[in-house]
Enzyme design. Structure first.
Site, PDB file in Angstrom:
ATOM      1  N   CYS A   1      25.719  -5.851  10.786  1.00  0.00           N
ATOM      2  CA  CYS A   1      24.606  -6.563  10.154  1.00  0.00           C
ATOM      3  C   CYS A   1      23.813  -7.361  11.180  1.00  0.00           C
ATOM      4  O   CYS A   1      22.591  -7.489  11.065  1.00  0.00           O
ATOM      5  CB  CYS A   1      25.128  -7.473   9.044  1.00  0.00           C
ATOM      6  SG  CYS A   1      25.936  -6.548   7.712  1.00  0.00           S
ATOM      7  N   THR A   2      24.496  -7.876  12.174  1.00  0.00           N
ATOM      8  CA  THR A   2      23.805  -8.623  13.236  1.00  0.00           C
ATOM      9  C   THR A   2      22.929  -7.682  14.052  1.00  0.00           C
ATOM     10  O   THR A   2      21.754  -7.978  14.311  1.00  0.00           O
ATOM     11  CB  THR A   2      24.825  -9.336  14.146  1.00  0.00           C
ATOM     12  OG1 THR A   2      25.582 -10.256  13.350  1.00  0.00           O
ATOM     13  CG2 THR A   2      24.130 -10.087  15.264  1.00  0.00           C
TER      14      THR A   2
END
Length: 195
Positions: free
Chosen positions: A44-45
């Site tokens: 997600c980062t």
């Protein structure tokens, strides 16, 4: 799940800046709406960083990018500040937008069936019709593929993610470096003496 050609469901969710945000806030714009499982996790980062890095290019193409997860507004702020993200993050703890778009449900993780956010992206045109849907997204290279479509191209024409290329180049030079050092440290073999 919402399909290409469907009218995009509207929503009103609180953003990392504390404002309520919905599709109606972007008249005449293409909206890239991406759903992701959790702030500050590796995939997600990388996804948020890739979309943030491309924000100028998306803006030039007439698009805005909105990321949606179940995380709280406070957690979104910490995530945004930790990685200096530019993408707008929306909080959907009650799964209102997730359910409207079909971005929550059963999926397979590490060979097991689980229920959770289905990593997916929707390109919504200025007419509020869904132009393209990505479901079960693989993070690396995804933002580039979305940008290619927003620009009117083909997702398959998207160049590979620059980050991957730089990692690959760094890995190659790191692999060569020890070999060069070892060669430099190895003593020269004396010339064979004639007999």
């Amino acid at each position: 799940m919402v399909n290409a050609g469907d009218r995009a469901p509207d929503f009103s969710l609180e953003s990392d800046s504390g404002k309520e945000v919905g599709l109606a806030d972007f008249p005449g714009k293409t909206v890239v709406l991406y759903f992701y499982p959790k702030d500050d996790t590796p995939g997600c980062t990388r996804e948020a960083q890739a979309f943030s890095a491309g924000l100028d290019a998306f803006a030039e193409a007439g698009a805005v990018v909105l990321g949606v997860s179940r995380d709280s507004v406070d957690r979104h702020r910490k995530f945004r500040d930790k990685y200096d993200l530019g993408v707008t993050l929306l909080s959907d703890p009650d799964l209102v937008a997730h359910n409207a778009y079909g971005a929550y449900g059963e999926k397979t993780m590490y060979g097991k069936k689980v229920t959770g956010t289905i990593r997916s992206t929707f390109i919504i045109g200025p007419d509020r019709k869904v132009k393209h849907v990505f479901s079960g997204v693989k993070v690396d290279g995804h933002a580039d593929a979305v940008l290619a479509l927003v620009r009117g191209g083909d997702a398959h024409e998207a160049p590979p993610a620059r980050r991957d290329a730089s990692k690959s180049a760094a890995a190659k030079s790191a692999a060569k470096a020890p070999a060069k050092k070892a060669a430099a440290k190895a003593p020269a073999k004396p010339a064979a003496k004639p007999r």
